[in-house]
Design a protein around this motif. Structure first.
Motif, PDB file in Angstrom:
ATOM      1  N   TRP A  19       0.807  -1.219   0.000  1.00 27.27           N
ATOM      2  CA  TRP A  19       0.000   0.000   0.000  1.00 27.27           C
ATOM      3  C   TRP A  19       0.839   1.266   0.000  1.00 27.27           C
ATOM      4  CZ3 TRP A  19      -4.388  -1.565  -1.538  1.00 27.27           C
ATOM      5  CH2 TRP A  19      -4.888  -2.808  -1.143  1.00 27.27           C
ATOM      6  N   ASP A  20       2.152   1.143  -0.031  1.00 28.34           N
ATOM      7  CA  ASP A  20       3.010   2.326  -0.042  1.00 28.34           C
ATOM      8  C   ASP A  20       2.736   3.167  -1.289  1.00 28.34           C
ATOM      9  OD1 ASP A  20       4.133   1.363   2.242  1.00 28.34           O
ATOM     10  OD2 ASP A  20       5.958   0.581   1.290  1.00 28.34           O
ATOM     11  N   GLY A  21       2.637   4.468  -1.094  1.00 29.62           N
ATOM     12  CA  GLY A  21       2.454   5.384  -2.217  1.00 29.62           C
ATOM     13  C   GLY A  21       1.005   5.663  -2.567  1.00 29.62           C
ATOM     14  N   LEU A  22       0.070   4.951  -1.957  1.00 31.13           N
ATOM     15  CA  LEU A  22      -1.346   5.181  -2.236  1.00 31.13           C
ATOM     16  C   LEU A  22      -1.854   6.308  -1.344  1.00 31.13           C
ATOM     17  CD1 LEU A  22      -3.895   4.252  -3.750  1.00 31.13           C
ATOM     18  CD2 LEU A  22      -4.304   2.634  -1.876  1.00 31.13           C
ATOM     19  N   ARG A  31      -2.676   3.547   4.863  1.00 34.33           N
ATOM     20  CA  ARG A  31      -1.877   2.532   5.555  1.00 34.33           C
ATOM     21  C   ARG A  31      -2.782   1.385   5.986  1.00 34.33           C
ATOM     22  NH1 ARG A  31      -3.053   6.256   9.482  1.00 34.33           N
ATOM     23  NH2 ARG A  31      -3.703   5.447  11.505  1.00 34.33           N
ATOM     24  N   PRO A  32      -2.224   0.185   6.101  1.00 31.08           N
ATOM     25  CA  PRO A  32      -3.006  -0.962   6.569  1.00 31.08           C
ATOM     26  C   PRO A  32      -3.035  -1.004   8.092  1.00 31.08           C
ATOM     27  CG  PRO A  32      -0.824  -1.693   5.923  1.00 31.08           C
ATOM     28  CD  PRO A  32      -0.876  -0.213   5.657  1.00 31.08           C
ATOM     29  N   ILE A  33      -4.190  -1.322   8.658  1.00 26.96           N
ATOM     30  CA  ILE A  33      -4.354  -1.499  10.095  1.00 26.96           C
ATOM     31  C   ILE A  33      -4.867  -2.918  10.292  1.00 26.96           C
ATOM     32  CG2 ILE A  33      -5.463  -0.654  12.190  1.00 26.96           C
ATOM     33  CD1 ILE A  33      -5.933   2.011  10.638  1.00 26.96           C
ATOM     34  N   ALA A  34      -4.021  -3.780  10.851  1.00 32.83           N
ATOM     35  CA  ALA A  34      -4.337  -5.210  10.926  1.00 32.83           C
ATOM     36  C   ALA A  34      -5.069  -5.550  12.218  1.00 32.83           C
ATOM     37  CB  ALA A  34      -3.056  -6.035  10.816  1.00 32.83           C
ATOM     38  N   GLY A  35      -5.976  -6.515  12.111  1.00 32.89           N
ATOM     39  CA  GLY A  35      -6.696  -7.008  13.269  1.00 32.89           C
ATOM     40  C   GLY A  35      -7.570  -8.181  12.887  1.00 32.89           C
ATOM     41  N   LEU A  41      -8.012  -0.451   5.608  1.00 32.29           N
ATOM     42  CA  LEU A  41      -7.209   0.591   4.979  1.00 32.29           C
ATOM     43  C   LEU A  41      -7.690   1.942   5.468  1.00 32.29           C
ATOM     44  CD1 LEU A  41      -7.075  -0.773   1.318  1.00 32.29           C
ATOM     45  CD2 LEU A  41      -5.386  -1.060   3.152  1.00 32.29           C
ATOM     46  N   GLY A  42      -6.744   2.731   6.005  1.00 29.92           N
ATOM     47  CA  GLY A  42      -7.127   4.020   6.576  1.00 29.92           C
ATOM     48  C   GLY A  42      -6.095   5.092   6.349  1.00 29.92           C
ATOM     49  N   SER A  43      -6.503   6.331   6.600  1.00 24.48           N
ATOM     50  CA  SER A  43      -5.611   7.483   6.532  1.00 24.48           C
ATOM     51  C   SER A  43      -5.814   8.337   7.772  1.00 24.48           C
ATOM     52  CB  SER A  43      -5.923   8.354   5.309  1.00 24.48           C
ATOM     53  OG  SER A  43      -5.673   7.692   4.103  1.00 24.48           O
TER      54      SER A  43
END
Length: 247
Positions: A19-22, A31-35, A41-43
């Motif tokens: 997801w880098d550069g998006l 950025r990815p937020i894992a769980g 996917l969030g900003s």
């Protein structure tokens, strides 16, 4: 992350990397937020502009809304191109990453079920129009009975178009996994002078897309002009109540 910032969410997927550069809303990095074995996917966004009070104002600004919706959709589309994705509703904002992870933990099973349901499928939109015929210039009604006859004729014509649209929708739905009817749009929004009589979306198996396209073409020869769009991420078939109140 501070008290002045929050997390704007776009979608949930299984893809952790790449997801880098998006960029998303306000050109903020995604950025990815894992769980729970999933990735949201969030900003990071400024709550002065994207908090609940600000959103109530901004969502009334059509230019702001259009630009924000495009940025949101860009991220959802990028995710859908990489793998099966559950789109989240526009303006889904959480306070911080921990709140996002808690949401994933709580709803992980439901997300997994939805992701499984979306695999190998996409959303297609169909809008139907009938050409508006100029009303003939008629003399004023000569009586109340004359007026009622004319009014009944107008209503019958409108009912006929609606029945045709319903038949088209039911026929197209027979090839879809799921279907949704949406409110008809005014010509001032569509920019099309013809009257809209159908505004629906269909979740279709990828292997049946060619068949679905042929059916749309066939139905479009039955008095209603049909416009087919897609494939889209399955917005119409995603759960839409993950928005968090920030107050």
């Amino acid at each position: 992350m501070t008290e002045q910032t929050g997390v704007w969410l776009y979608a949930v997927t299984r893809e952790r990397d790449g997801w880098d550069g998006l960029a998303g809303v306000a050109d903020a990095a995604v950025r990815p937020i894992a769980g729970a074995g999933l990735v949201a996917l969030g900003s990071t966004v400024d709550l002065a502009s994207y908090g609940e009070a600000a959103l109530k104002r901004n969502l009334e600004d059509l230019d702001w809304l259009a630009a924000t919706a495009r940025a949101h959709d860009q991220v959802v589309r990028a995710a859908a191109q990489r793998g099966v994705t559950v789109p989240l509703r526009l303006a889904t904002v959480y306070r911080n990453d921990d709140r996002v992870r808690a949401m994933l933990d709580e709803s992980g099973a439901e997300f997994e079920e939805t992701l499984h349901r979306f695999e190998g499928r996409a959303e297609w939109g169909v809008k139907g129009y009938v050409e508006a015929t100029p009303r003939p210039t008629l003399p004023a009604p000569t009586s109340g009975t004359d007026y009622l006859h004319r009014r009944r004729a107008q209503l019958a014509k409108g009912n006929h178009a609606g029945q045709d649209a319903l038949r088209v929708h039911e026929t197209l739905s027979s090839l879809a996994v799921a279907a949704r009817k949406h409110p008809l749009q005014d010509a001032r929004l569509t920019g099309i002078s013809a009257q809209m009589v159908l505004n629906s979306t269909y979740l279709v198996d990828d292997e049946r897309v060619a068949e679905f396209h042929r059916l749309v073409t066939e139905q479009g020869n039955a008095g209603i002009r049909l416009d087919l769009t897609g494939p889209w991420p399955p917005y119409s078939f995603s759960r839409n109540d993950f928005r968090e109140a920030l107050q």
